[in-house]
Design an enzyme around this catalytic site. Structure first.
Site, PDB file in Angstrom:
ATOM      1  N   LYS A  12      25.965  83.040  37.366  1.00 29.90           N
ATOM      2  CA  LYS A  12      25.813  84.296  36.619  1.00 29.90           C
ATOM      3  C   LYS A  12      25.905  85.500  37.565  1.00 29.90           C
ATOM      4  CE  LYS A  12      23.025  82.279  32.882  1.00 29.90           C
ATOM      5  NZ  LYS A  12      21.741  82.340  32.127  1.00 29.90           N
ATOM      6  N   TYR A  52      27.781  82.848  23.857  1.00 28.29           N
ATOM      7  CA  TYR A  52      26.360  82.744  23.518  1.00 28.29           C
ATOM      8  C   TYR A  52      26.120  82.905  22.015  1.00 28.29           C
ATOM      9  CZ  TYR A  52      24.510  82.582  28.319  1.00 28.29           C
ATOM     10  OH  TYR A  52      24.158  82.184  29.586  1.00 28.29           O
ATOM     11  N   ASN A 115      18.377  84.126  35.851  1.00 25.36           N
ATOM     12  CA  ASN A 115      18.135  82.721  36.202  1.00 25.36           C
ATOM     13  C   ASN A 115      19.368  82.047  36.819  1.00 25.36           C
ATOM     14  OD1 ASN A 115      19.641  82.427  33.890  1.00 25.36           O
ATOM     15  ND2 ASN A 115      18.044  81.420  32.690  1.00 25.36           N
ATOM     16  N   HIS A 118      24.371  79.074  34.595  1.00 25.80           N
ATOM     17  CA  HIS A 118      24.508  78.529  33.243  1.00 25.80           C
ATOM     18  C   HIS A 118      25.161  77.153  33.340  1.00 25.80           C
ATOM     19  CE1 HIS A 118      25.733  77.903  29.092  1.00 25.80           C
ATOM     20  NE2 HIS A 118      26.900  77.532  29.590  1.00 25.80           N
ATOM     21  N   GLU A 130      32.722  75.189  25.333  1.00 24.28           N
ATOM     22  CA  GLU A 130      32.636  76.200  26.391  1.00 24.28           C
ATOM     23  C   GLU A 130      33.817  76.094  27.356  1.00 24.28           C
ATOM     24  OE1 GLU A 130      28.731  75.810  28.081  1.00 24.28           O
ATOM     25  OE2 GLU A 130      27.782  76.671  26.299  1.00 24.28           O
TER      26      GLU A 130
HETATM   27  P1  RTP Z   1      22.045  79.074  29.641  1.00 24.75           P
HETATM   28  O1  RTP Z   1      22.614  78.861  28.256  1.00 24.75           O
HETATM   29  O2  RTP Z   1      22.273  80.472  30.159  1.00 24.75           O
HETATM   30  O3  RTP Z   1      22.527  78.020  30.599  1.00 24.75           O
HETATM   31  O4  RTP Z   1      20.454  78.898  29.585  1.00 24.75           O
HETATM   32  P2  RTP Z   1      19.635  77.767  28.849  1.00 24.75           P
HETATM   33  O5  RTP Z   1      20.550  76.823  28.127  1.00 24.75           O
HETATM   34  O6  RTP Z   1      18.668  77.189  29.813  1.00 24.75           O
HETATM   35  O7  RTP Z   1      18.801  78.620  27.782  1.00 24.75           O
HETATM   36  P3  RTP Z   1      19.250  79.139  26.347  1.00 24.75           P
HETATM   37  O8  RTP Z   1      18.157  78.790  25.391  1.00 24.75           O
HETATM   38  O9  RTP Z   1      20.642  78.699  26.015  1.00 24.75           O
HETATM   39  O10 RTP Z   1      19.219  80.718  26.547  1.00 24.75           O
HETATM   40  C1  RTP Z   1      20.333  81.399  27.085  1.00 24.75           C
HETATM   41  C2  RTP Z   1      19.843  82.478  28.032  1.00 24.75           C
HETATM   42  O11 RTP Z   1      19.148  83.464  27.270  1.00 24.75           O
HETATM   43  C3  RTP Z   1      18.082  83.984  28.050  1.00 24.75           C
HETATM   44  N1  RTP Z   1      16.841  83.828  27.312  1.00 24.75           N
HETATM   45  N2  RTP Z   1      15.951  84.785  27.171  1.00 24.75           N
HETATM   46  N3  RTP Z   1      13.684  86.306  26.437  1.00 24.75           N
HETATM   47  C4  RTP Z   1      13.775  85.049  26.047  1.00 24.75           C
HETATM   48  O12 RTP Z   1      12.926  84.509  25.402  1.00 24.75           O
HETATM   49  C5  RTP Z   1      14.954  84.285  26.439  1.00 24.75           C
HETATM   50  N4  RTP Z   1      15.211  83.027  26.122  1.00 24.75           N
HETATM   51  C6  RTP Z   1      16.414  82.744  26.676  1.00 24.75           C
HETATM   52  C7  RTP Z   1      18.034  83.244  29.354  1.00 24.75           C
HETATM   53  O13 RTP Z   1      18.669  84.049  30.338  1.00 24.75           O
HETATM   54  C8  RTP Z   1      18.841  81.995  29.079  1.00 24.75           C
HETATM   55  O14 RTP Z   1      19.461  81.527  30.247  1.00 24.75           O
HETATM   56 MG    MG Z   2      22.072  77.447  26.839  1.00 28.66          MG
END
Ligand code: RTP
Ligand code: MG
Length: 152
Positions: A12, A52, A115, A118, A130
């Site tokens: 990222k 997203y 973080n 991705h 994706e």
């Molecule tokens: P990613 O898709 O970026 O790999 O992350 P992930 O699967 O671990 O988490 P996901 O649930 O898909 O969420 C995508 C990105 O959104 C941000 N996020 N913010 N403020 C919040 O509660 C919250 N929850 C998620 C995070 O940057 C996450 O990587």
């Molecule tokens: Mg995700």
């Protein structure tokens, strides 16, 4: 039975700014995964919103799209046995504060937004969706490494 598969991974904007591309690529190479596609790009808003899309109704969606379009990202496709789950394990949890040391987010992540990395989730078809968003078929390379006996 394990299965050879491909997964979409992205360093990222925060990871790029902090000079973590090499570190992250090294970890996947060391783990035996094979790089089959890579491009250094700045994502536009349309691609970010499609990538997203599952989060479009969440309160953090606007911030997430702004962040992911704020600077260049390193987009990659990695191949190996159970590559999707392997990469997710190596990434750590979504929240760096809950991520174990030794994971990318546990070692480098700052907060939920920043973080660093991705990776496709394990939901059926997420990886293919994706990969198709970011790469044309001819940008993914089929090749043999020098020692396929000892690697995937
Ligand atoms: P990613 O898709 O970026 O790999 O992350 P992930 O699967 O671990 O988490 P996901 O649930 O898909 O969420 C995508 C990105 O959104 C941000 N996020 N913010 N403020 C919040 O509660 C919250 N929850 C998620 C995070 O940057 C996450 O990587
Ligand atoms: Mg995700």
């Amino acid at each position: 039975m394990t299965e050879t598969e491909r997964t979409f991974v992205m360093v990222k904007p925060d990871g790029v700014q902090r000079g973590l591309i090499g570190e992250i690529v090294s970890r996947f190479e060391d783990r035996g995964l094979k790089l089959v596609g890579a491009k250094f790009v700045r994502i536009d808003r349309d691609l970010a919103e499609r990538h997203y899309g599952e989060h479009e109704d969440k309160p953090f969606f606007g911030d997430l799209v702004s962040f992911i379009t704020s600077g260049p990202v390193m987009a990659m496709v990695w191949e190996g046995q159970d590559a999707v789950a392997q990469v997710r394990t190596m990434m750590g949890e979504t929240d760096p504060a809950e991520s174990a040391p030794g994971t990318v987010r546990g070692d480098f992540g700052l907060d939920l937004g920043r973080n660093v990395i991705h990776g496709s989730d394990t939901e059926e078809g997420s990886n293919e969706r994706e990969i198709d968003l970011f790469f044309d078929e001819d940008e993914l390379l089929d090749y043999e490494r020098s020692d396929e006996t000892w690697l995937y």
